[in-house]
Design a protein around this motif. Structure first.
Motif, PDB file in Angstrom:
ATOM      1  N   ILE A 179       0.910  -0.824   0.213  1.00  0.00           N
ATOM      2  CA  ILE A 179       0.142   0.244  -0.140  1.00  0.00           C
ATOM      3  C   ILE A 179       0.633   1.324   0.117  1.00  0.00           C
ATOM      4  CG2 ILE A 179      -1.691   1.227   1.526  1.00  0.00           C
ATOM      5  CD1 ILE A 179      -2.943  -1.495   2.325  1.00  0.00           C
ATOM      6  N   THR A 180       2.035   1.555   1.040  1.00  0.00           N
ATOM      7  CA  THR A 180       2.913   2.382   0.758  1.00  0.00           C
ATOM      8  C   THR A 180       3.889   2.727   0.109  1.00  0.00           C
ATOM      9  OG1 THR A 180       4.143   1.286   2.533  1.00  0.00           O
ATOM     10  CG2 THR A 180       1.859   2.660   3.025  1.00  0.00           C
ATOM     11  N   GLY A 181       4.425   1.358  -0.572  1.00  0.00           N
ATOM     12  CA  GLY A 181       5.398   1.506  -1.878  1.00  0.00           C
ATOM     13  C   GLY A 181       6.499   1.078  -1.285  1.00  0.00           C
ATOM     14  N   CYS A 182       6.305   0.477   0.135  1.00  0.00           N
ATOM     15  CA  CYS A 182       8.159   0.542   1.163  1.00  0.00           C
ATOM     16  C   CYS A 182       8.260  -0.837   0.744  1.00  0.00           C
ATOM     17  CB  CYS A 182       8.445   1.359   1.897  1.00  0.00           C
ATOM     18  SG  CYS A 182       7.009   0.320   3.427  1.00  0.00           S
ATOM     19  N   GLU A 183       7.553  -1.925  -0.065  1.00  0.00           N
ATOM     20  CA  GLU A 183       8.301  -3.311  -0.382  1.00  0.00           C
ATOM     21  C   GLU A 183       9.976  -2.976  -0.592  1.00  0.00           C
ATOM     22  OE1 GLU A 183       4.971  -5.539  -2.947  1.00  0.00           O
ATOM     23  OE2 GLU A 183       5.223  -3.333  -4.032  1.00  0.00           O
ATOM     24  N   ASP A 184      10.524  -4.194  -0.632  1.00  0.00           N
ATOM     25  CA  ASP A 184      12.062  -4.537  -0.637  1.00  0.00           C
ATOM     26  C   ASP A 184      12.089  -5.906  -0.179  1.00  0.00           C
ATOM     27  OD1 ASP A 184      11.911  -5.323   2.585  1.00  0.00           O
ATOM     28  OD2 ASP A 184      12.376  -3.143   3.199  1.00  0.00           O
ATOM     29  N   GLU A 185      13.137  -6.067   0.325  1.00  0.00           N
ATOM     30  CA  GLU A 185      14.347  -7.153   0.623  1.00  0.00           C
ATOM     31  C   GLU A 185      13.314  -9.010   1.204  1.00  0.00           C
ATOM     32  OE1 GLU A 185      17.895  -7.959   0.828  1.00  0.00           O
ATOM     33  OE2 GLU A 185      18.592  -7.028  -1.213  1.00  0.00           O
ATOM     34  N   LEU A 186      12.779  -7.858   2.776  1.00  0.00           N
ATOM     35  CA  LEU A 186      12.514  -8.628   3.696  1.00  0.00           C
ATOM     36  C   LEU A 186      10.723  -8.657   3.062  1.00  0.00           C
ATOM     37  CD1 LEU A 186      12.026  -8.537   6.887  1.00  0.00           C
ATOM     38  CD2 LEU A 186      11.252  -6.319   6.862  1.00  0.00           C
ATOM     39  N   THR A 187       9.761  -8.129   2.477  1.00  0.00           N
ATOM     40  CA  THR A 187       8.689  -8.596   2.322  1.00  0.00           C
ATOM     41  C   THR A 187       8.668  -8.909   1.413  1.00  0.00           C
ATOM     42  OG1 THR A 187       8.381  -6.639   1.057  1.00  0.00           O
ATOM     43  CG2 THR A 187       7.918  -5.739   3.224  1.00  0.00           C
ATOM     44  N   GLU A 188       9.601  -9.202   0.626  1.00  0.00           N
ATOM     45  CA  GLU A 188       9.701 -10.234  -0.652  1.00  0.00           C
ATOM     46  C   GLU A 188       9.386 -11.968   0.983  1.00  0.00           C
ATOM     47  OE1 GLU A 188       8.975 -11.100  -3.321  1.00  0.00           O
ATOM     48  OE2 GLU A 188       7.589  -8.951  -2.936  1.00  0.00           O
ATOM     49  N   LYS A 189      10.331 -11.612   1.650  1.00  0.00           N
ATOM     50  CA  LYS A 189      11.234 -12.791   2.598  1.00  0.00           C
ATOM     51  C   LYS A 189      10.209 -13.422   3.195  1.00  0.00           C
ATOM     52  CE  LYS A 189      14.719 -14.208   5.225  1.00  0.00           C
ATOM     53  NZ  LYS A 189      16.315 -14.308   6.448  1.00  0.00           N
ATOM     54  N   LEU A 190       9.537 -12.521   3.507  1.00  0.00           N
ATOM     55  CA  LEU A 190       7.836 -12.747   4.259  1.00  0.00           C
ATOM     56  C   LEU A 190       6.949 -13.921   3.517  1.00  0.00           C
ATOM     57  CD1 LEU A 190       7.367  -9.481   6.345  1.00  0.00           C
ATOM     58  CD2 LEU A 190       8.576 -11.274   6.841  1.00  0.00           C
ATOM     59  N   LYS A 191       6.983 -13.219   2.534  1.00  0.00           N
ATOM     60  CA  LYS A 191       5.904 -14.348   1.774  1.00  0.00           C
ATOM     61  C   LYS A 191       6.521 -15.288   1.168  1.00  0.00           C
ATOM     62  CE  LYS A 191       4.758  -9.926  -1.251  1.00  0.00           C
ATOM     63  NZ  LYS A 191       4.629  -9.703  -2.909  1.00  0.00           N
ATOM     64  N   LYS A 192       7.126 -15.532   1.537  1.00  0.00           N
ATOM     65  CA  LYS A 192       7.884 -17.518   1.383  1.00  0.00           C
ATOM     66  C   LYS A 192       8.127 -17.736   2.574  1.00  0.00           C
ATOM     67  CE  LYS A 192      11.911 -16.711  -2.129  1.00  0.00           C
ATOM     68  NZ  LYS A 192      12.906 -15.892  -2.821  1.00  0.00           N
ATOM     69  N   LEU A 193       8.399 -17.039   4.026  1.00  0.00           N
ATOM     70  CA  LEU A 193       8.099 -17.957   5.544  1.00  0.00           C
ATOM     71  C   LEU A 193       7.004 -17.934   6.308  1.00  0.00           C
ATOM     72  CD1 LEU A 193      10.734 -15.155   7.232  1.00  0.00           C
ATOM     73  CD2 LEU A 193      11.211 -17.346   6.276  1.00  0.00           C
ATOM     74  N   LEU A 194       6.404 -17.324   5.107  1.00  0.00           N
ATOM     75  CA  LEU A 194       4.808 -17.323   5.741  1.00  0.00           C
ATOM     76  C   LEU A 194       4.081 -18.163   5.341  1.00  0.00           C
ATOM     77  CD1 LEU A 194       2.236 -13.513   4.849  1.00  0.00           C
ATOM     78  CD2 LEU A 194       2.496 -15.529   7.316  1.00  0.00           C
ATOM     79  N   LEU A 195       4.380 -19.096   4.068  1.00  0.00           N
ATOM     80  CA  LEU A 195       4.476 -20.718   3.828  1.00  0.00           C
ATOM     81  C   LEU A 195       4.009 -21.679   4.820  1.00  0.00           C
ATOM     82  CD1 LEU A 195       4.593 -20.081   0.050  1.00  0.00           C
ATOM     83  CD2 LEU A 195       3.138 -19.686   1.315  1.00  0.00           C
ATOM     84  N   ARG A 196       5.645 -20.967   5.345  1.00  0.00           N
ATOM     85  CA  ARG A 196       6.250 -22.604   6.521  1.00  0.00           C
ATOM     86  C   ARG A 196       5.931 -22.348   7.596  1.00  0.00           C
ATOM     87  NH1 ARG A 196      12.661 -22.043   5.629  1.00  0.00           N
ATOM     88  NH2 ARG A 196      12.510 -24.318   6.860  1.00  0.00           N
ATOM     89  N   LEU A 197       5.168 -20.731   8.494  1.00  0.00           N
ATOM     90  CA  LEU A 197       4.560 -21.625   9.317  1.00  0.00           C
ATOM     91  C   LEU A 197       3.564 -23.013   9.527  1.00  0.00           C
ATOM     92  CD1 LEU A 197       3.508 -17.505   9.570  1.00  0.00           C
ATOM     93  CD2 LEU A 197       5.972 -18.665  10.795  1.00  0.00           C
ATOM     94  N   PRO A 198       4.050 -23.474  11.062  1.00  0.00           N
ATOM     95  CA  PRO A 198       2.465 -24.416  10.901  1.00  0.00           C
ATOM     96  C   PRO A 198       1.526 -24.351  10.953  1.00  0.00           C
ATOM     97  CG  PRO A 198       3.930 -23.399  13.130  1.00  0.00           C
ATOM     98  CD  PRO A 198       4.215 -22.796  12.381  1.00  0.00           C
ATOM     99  N   GLU A 199       0.269 -24.513  10.744  1.00  0.00           N
ATOM    100  CA  GLU A 199      -1.293 -24.486  10.960  1.00  0.00           C
ATOM    101  C   GLU A 199      -0.976 -25.376  12.154  1.00  0.00           C
ATOM    102  OE1 GLU A 199      -2.740 -23.465   8.401  1.00  0.00           O
ATOM    103  OE2 GLU A 199      -0.645 -22.674   7.095  1.00  0.00           O
ATOM    104  N   LEU A 200      -2.566 -24.030  12.176  1.00  0.00           N
ATOM    105  CA  LEU A 200      -3.309 -24.502  13.726  1.00  0.00           C
ATOM    106  C   LEU A 200      -4.079 -26.153  13.962  1.00  0.00           C
ATOM    107  CD1 LEU A 200      -5.182 -21.374  13.715  1.00  0.00           C
ATOM    108  CD2 LEU A 200      -2.947 -21.966  15.404  1.00  0.00           C
ATOM    109  N   SER A 201      -3.777 -27.030  15.120  1.00  0.00           N
ATOM    110  CA  SER A 201      -3.875 -28.165  15.009  1.00  0.00           C
ATOM    111  C   SER A 201      -4.922 -27.959  16.157  1.00  0.00           C
ATOM    112  CB  SER A 201      -2.612 -29.197  15.065  1.00  0.00           C
ATOM    113  OG  SER A 201      -1.741 -28.981  13.826  1.00  0.00           O
TER     114      SER A 201
END
Length: 770
Positions: A530-552
């Motif tokens: 939204i604010t136009g401050c995407e960077d290496e961190l935000t790109e990394k977060l997109k990948k890390l989100l997929l690796r968080l455990p699902e609720l059980s």
């Protein structure tokens, strides 16, 4: 038309002059506040006191490094022991190497008391009535002595930065009074007469804490005024007003000069001008939301303690429920304004030099709960002091990340103080080592944006979200299942039983941590887009989100609180931290995760069956959980329990002792019962109890800069309006009772079954008609 929302009391509070009041006595007094100054009104006739607070009067100061120097070299060893199932050894090592030195942050204190004497004659008084008018933020006190009628008024003005006490006789009798400043504390430095109408007291807080000033001024109509020692005396006046102002040097200015400027300014005005200015400024916040429930007004003239007792005996009092909702809004307006400090564990109302839990900012639930009603209940500006505190925490949190963990980013644990201390607090294994405080607080930045769509605000605060995310990126590690988890951490403040039989609190990957990380990373990614401050961190977060455990789901059908399906030591524990995903987050919904919704229900039922909800704030949280589960009867029953089991006579929340989070959580719970925004759709009356069969609410806020108002009867919406303040898409579930939808001419509208989708440019309105 909203009811009067007046809290009535028919007797003064019994006070103690030479020792602190007990908790029970203090919680009969009435709170007033203007955001940074507060007072408790006891309502004495001949002798009265105000117990005073100012939001920057804290014991000690900041600047200490309390991080255990052994932590950085040992927290990974603690992690390894936990992974190997050696819980006791891990906790022993953590106790030696991760607990802070010293273990305590600074605590909030009190500005003390001022005393008043009225009526030299000792005649008995009659027809006493003390009222807190929530619509005006004024306490009025009426009484008679003999045939003479008197009125006294109290308020705290944010416009003028004063606390006011006004005394008059209704039948034009002369009035007398005496104010005494000293409050029997050893740290008073100086008392001086500044003019014929102003007296000042300078105080030094302990442990090199702040220096602050309490200054008093009198404006009399007729009569004479004398100032001697620490007293202002007025005799034979037609009426008089005493103004108090309090300021500390935390704001890096001269407190005495500041107070004197405020008092000299207000003395130039008539009392009615000051009073009217206060009311108008306050109502700019309060009047945004109007709420009525039921049609029975007969209980408005019954004192609040009697109404509470009647509810304890099973009587219905819908009017007290709606008043309690507005009382929560009143407290937030009165303890958290732009430019003030955020509401702490007691808002700003604290009677002790060293209060319970330091009356600090407890950020593993309580501080966050204080701000749950800020957005939905149309008090968005009251949220701002919290963001100022997060900003103040940042340098400390970055240093703690480096010194304690050797990591980058911004970390805080389960408490902070006025000075933004982010090191762990206490040496208590169930609570101390929890590195999620900054992460949870930063989700409030995103929450404020979601409600307001204020892109400038989001842009100014994206660095806080990014710094909190950066720490979590470094702190996460891959577990045996290849998922990214936290650790060492805890599930606040609960104890599990390991398969080996060991009892433990420290653990790897508690569910709440994962839930908070998921919200934080999503906020960072979306905020950057939204604010136009995407960077290496935000790109990394997109990948890390997929690796968080699902609720059980665990063996009892419950939502698992820990990464392993441990047994709990205390089945009715007050914290239900893993249901963060249900509320305040929306990671669990019927539409997206029906199985997890059922698991959340089972979790809640198990907690309550075994005695959960026994503290006020926990009960308040449970109300919103049942609301999200769309169970109006359970939500309503728990709201009744909040009022009948966890509420003091002055309507303060009872932990015990007093904590204000239950008041704010209860107010947020009502809003959640009446209106929800889940999966991008507004739902009206999602959790309405049967006995709340008719009512009206106006001015509730929804995500997307939307204001919602509606009326219902026989549990059906009869009319409503939706104001979309910044254009774009607005979606809602059409109530069955609504037959006609009218929109502005520039709005397109589409239907998907019960779902209504509107889209328009600029401000537009949608009307709902039965």
């Amino acid at each position: 038309m909203e009811k009067n929302n007046i809290l009535l009391y028919d007797k003064p509070v019994s006070t103690q002059k030479f020792r602190p009041d007990s908790e029970d006595i203090w919680n009969e007094a009435t709170p007033i506040g203007n955001g940074n100054m507060g007072a408790m009104v006891f309502g004495g006739v001949q002798k009265e006191k105000l117990q005073l607070n100012e939001d920057t009067i804290w014991y000690g100061n900041g600047g200490r490094n309390r991080v255990n120097p052994e932590a950085k070299d040992n927290y990974l060893k603690v992690r390894g022991l936990l992974l190997d199932g050696m819980v006791s050894e891990a906790q022993n090592l953590a106790g030696d190497t991760m607990m802070p030195i010293p273990d305590q942050q600074r605590n909030y204190s009190t500005a003390g008391e001022v005393w008043f004497d009225f009526h030299e004659e000792k005649e008995a008084f009659t027809n006493y009535k003390r009222c807190l008018n929530l619509n005006q933020a004024i306490v009025t006190m009426d009484y008679e002595i003999g045939a003479r009628e008197y009125r006294r008024e109290y308020f705290a003005s944010a416009l003028h930065q004063v606390i006011a006490l006004h005394q008059e006789s209704k039948d034009k009798e002369k009035v007398n009074g005496c104010l005494t400043l000293t409050f029997f504390r050893s740290n008073v430095e100086k008392i001086e007469k500044l003019s014929e109408h102003i007296i000042s007291m300078t105080v030094k807080e302990g442990a090199e804490g702040c220096r602050y000033c309490i200054m008093a001024a009198i404006k009399n109509e007729g009569g004479t005024v004398e100032i001697h020692r620490d007293q202002i005396r007025v005799k034979e006046a037609d009426s008089f007003t005493i103004y108090l102002s309090i300021r500390s040097d935390f704001y890096q200015e001269n407190p005495a000069r500041w107070c004197r400027e405020k008092l000299e300014s207000v003395l130039k005005l008539s009392y009615e001008e000051v009073k009217c200015g206060h009311v108008k400024e306050y109502q700019n916040y309060y009047d945004r939301v109007q709420f009525t429930l039921g049609q029975d007004n007969s209980k408005e003239e019954i004192p609040v303690p009697e109404r509470l007792k009647a509810m304890q005996n099973g009587e219905q009092d819908l009017g007290l429920i709606s008043t309690y909702f507005q009382f929560g809004r009143y407290l937030l307006i009165s303890s958290s304004r732009p430019g003030t400090q955020p509401a702490n564990l007691q808002g700003i109302w604290n009677r002790n030099e060293h209060p319970a839990w330091g009356s600090k900012y407890t950020i593993n639930i309580n501080t966050e709960m204080n701000y749950w009603p800020a957005e939905s209940c149309n008090l968005s500006e009251c949220h701002m002091p919290l963001f100022d505190l997060i900003r103040r925490m940042l340098p400390s949190g970055q240093k703690v990340a480096r010194d304690m963990y050797g990591l980058s980013g911004f970390v805080a644990h389960h408490n902070t103080d006025l000075f933004g201390d982010c090191a762990p607090q206490d040496t208590v294994m169930p609570s101390t080592i929890w590195p999620m405080g900054a992460a949870w607080l930063c989700t409030h930045i995103w929450n404020h944006y979601e409600y307001t769509l204020d892109t400038d605000f989001l842009k100014e605060n994206m660095d806080l979200i990014k710094e909190a995310s950066l720490f979590m990126v470094d702190y996460l590690f891959e577990n045996h299942q290849g998922k990214l988890v936290t650790g060492p951490s805890i599930s606040p403040e609960n104890t599990y039983i390991h398969q080996s039989g060991q009892e433990g609190q420290l653990c790897i990957g508690p569910s709440m941590d994962t839930e908070i990380v998921r919200d934080l990373f999503r906020a960072c990614i979306q905020g950057a887009e939204i604010t136009g401050c995407e960077d290496e961190l935000t790109e990394k977060l997109k990948k890390l989100l997929l690796r968080l455990p699902e609720l059980s789901v665990g063996k009892y059908g419950q939502l698992m609180e820990w990464a392993e399906d441990y047994e709990e030591k205390e089945l009715g524990h007050r914290h239900i931290s893993h249901l963060y995903a249900l509320y305040p987050s929306n990671q669990i919904t019927y539409e997206e995760t029906p199985e997890l919704m059922e698991a959340a229900r089972i979790t809640l039922e198990r907690r309550l069956k075994n005695g959960g909800g026994h503290t006020g704030w926990s009960r308040a949280w449970i109300i919103s959980m049942w609301a999200r589960l769309r169970d109006g009867e359970k939500a309503g029953d728990n709201f009744n329990d909040l009022l009948t089991k966890s509420t003091y006579p002055n309507l303060f929340d009872c932990h015990p002792p007093f904590q204000i989070d239950g008041n704010f959580g209860g107010t947020a719970g009502v809003a959640e019962m009446l209106l929800q925004c889940q999966n991008g759709y507004l739902t009206f009356l999602p959790a309405l109890p049967k006995n709340w069969d008719c009512g009206s609410i106006s001015g509730l806020k929804a995500k997307g800069a939307i204001t919602v108002s509606f009326v219902w009867s026989d549990r059906q919406i009869t009319s409503g309006s939706i104001l979309v303040e910044k254009g774009g898409r607005c979606c809602f579930i059409k109530p069955d009772s609504i037959k006609k939808i009218i929109t502005d001419h520039n709005v397109s509208i589409a239907y998907e079954g019960q779902k209504v989708i509107c889209y328009g440019e600029g401000v537009y309105k949608i009307q709902l008609l039965a």
